[in-house]
Design a protein around this motif. Structure first.
Motif, PDB file in Angstrom:
ATOM      1  N   LEU A 175       0.810  -1.217   0.000  1.00  0.00           N
ATOM      2  CA  LEU A 175       0.000   0.000   0.000  1.00  0.00           C
ATOM      3  C   LEU A 175       0.846   1.271   0.000  1.00  0.00           C
ATOM      4  N   GLY A 176       2.155   1.107   0.067  1.00  0.00           N
ATOM      5  CA  GLY A 176       3.031   2.277   0.068  1.00  0.00           C
ATOM      6  C   GLY A 176       3.060   3.013   1.406  1.00  0.00           C
ATOM      7  N   LEU A 177       2.750   2.304   2.488  1.00  0.00           N
ATOM      8  CA  LEU A 177       2.772   2.871   3.848  1.00  0.00           C
ATOM      9  C   LEU A 177       3.947   2.325   4.610  1.00  0.00           C
ATOM     10  N   THR A 178       4.371   3.034   5.646  1.00  0.00           N
ATOM     11  CA  THR A 178       5.311   2.441   6.582  1.00  0.00           C
ATOM     12  C   THR A 178       4.527   1.532   7.543  1.00  0.00           C
ATOM     13  N   PRO A 179       5.200   0.522   8.101  1.00  0.00           N
ATOM     14  CA  PRO A 179       4.528  -0.316   9.085  1.00  0.00           C
ATOM     15  C   PRO A 179       4.016   0.482  10.291  1.00  0.00           C
ATOM     16  N   GLU A 180       4.755   1.525  10.646  1.00  0.00           N
ATOM     17  CA  GLU A 180       4.363   2.372  11.776  1.00  0.00           C
ATOM     18  C   GLU A 180       3.036   3.065  11.517  1.00  0.00           C
ATOM     19  N   TYR A 181       2.924   3.659  10.339  1.00  0.00           N
ATOM     20  CA  TYR A 181       1.679   4.346   9.993  1.00  0.00           C
ATOM     21  C   TYR A 181       0.534   3.356   9.905  1.00  0.00           C
TER      22      TYR A 181
END
Lengths: 190, 190
Positions: A175-181
């Motif tokens: 999804l193009g996200l960081t795992p944190e977000y």
DNA sequence: TCAATTTCTTAAACCAGTTTAATATTTAAG
DNA sequence: CTTAAATATTAAACTGGTTTAAGAAATTGA
């Protein structure tokens, strides 16, 4: 073994029992354990892969030395680095199983030979490729239109089972996200 | 008139003079002025379009009521909303000429008829679709990998002529940038 | 040629999402 | 069963890119 493939082909074209024998001459079936590789960066993607059962991912190593997933492939889906396949050039991608997976593969040379021997199979592959273009147009639209939060919500709503099945950090990558977000969004969603 | 199309077809398959006459029975050639529409949101995309000369854009209206371009098509390229074309469902897109443009179109029905009459054309369309998938995989990789600034630099370096030919705000839209940010990047680049 | 419209530029305030740096939890391996 | 490795969570500081609001320049149409 190749049931799903023949089932799918027959949705689009007629395939006789004899044709099926011909196809079987050219294809390869494979059982993969979790985390087995079908393709390595730097190698030519010389085969097309069809997932009978299981899940594959296609990813590259980005500039920060981390894995960036661009695609998943589930039951009934074809996957390949088409640029590498068509031009016989080294690929920048890896293709790897996420879980135990059964696939059908066909090499570039055998693909040409098969289509010469059974030209009406061209129609099946043309349709499959058209569907892939349609899907990529749809996905591009979503990515232009939605914030990453909205895209996450859309994806998790559309594919709830998939969300359980695959590690969260892989979905974040796709999804193009960081795992944190992603953790933040999951928290928000409860 | 459809010279570029036949030229391109002959790069992939044999096409006799008689075959060419058959194809001409099914296709339509069109001259478009600047800003003419081929497809409207809400209508079915019932045709495939091939650009003989000129430039088309495909866009949708986003949630903020502005135009979001997802695709351009130049000489030698096919363009359509494939989801709408294949499923006969209303499209969310517009397809419009950016400048005077010559195209070849073929409707869904005639496409089926043509492929029945000349089945070896299936191979041409299968290859074209494969190339489209390859291109979309490549583009997805760039978008995952690059910042928008890097993507802008990459694009303007790869297609300098195109940058001159098309309004800057359209390029910004396609690259997923605001026109303001694009101005900033252009300034930086000098 | 002139007015209207469209396109491009400028800059400050703003924010969606990332980076950095842990800590906690779960899974895998021996 | 225990330890190591992998995965997920937490939160504050940071930043690439957007939004807002003009003003300037170029193009279009009559």
């Amino acid at each position: 073994m190749s049931d799903k493939l023949f089932q799918q082909i027959r949705k689009f074209i007629d395939l006789s029992a004899n044709d099926e024998l011909v196809v079987n001459k050219y294809i390869n079936t494979l059982q993969l354990n979790k985390k087995e590789f079908l393709l390595h960066d730097g190698k030519v993607c010389n085969d097309l892969y069809f997932v009978e059962k299981g899940c594959l991912r296609m990813y590259f190593i980005n500039k920060k030395d981390s894995e960036q997933i661009t695609q998943f492939a589930l039951d009934g889906w074809w996957i390949a680095d088409y640029m590498s396949f068509m031009n016989n050039t080294p690929s920048n991608y890896y293709i790897q199983s996420i879980e135990k997976t059964e696939i059908v593969s066909i090499s570039s040379q055998k693909f040409d030979d098969l289509l010469k021997e059974l030209p009406h199979l061209e129609k099946y592959f043309r349709i499959i490729m058209q569907k892939a273009v349609a899907a990529s147009q749809h996905r591009a639209k979503l990515m232009y239109e939605m914030t990453k939060e909205e895209f996450y919500i859309h994806f998790s709503t559309s594919f709830p089972e998939f969300m359980q099945r695959v590690p969260q950090y892989m979905i974040a990558s796709y999804l193009g996200l960081t795992p944190e977000y992603m953790s933040e969004l999951r928290k928000k969603k409860l």
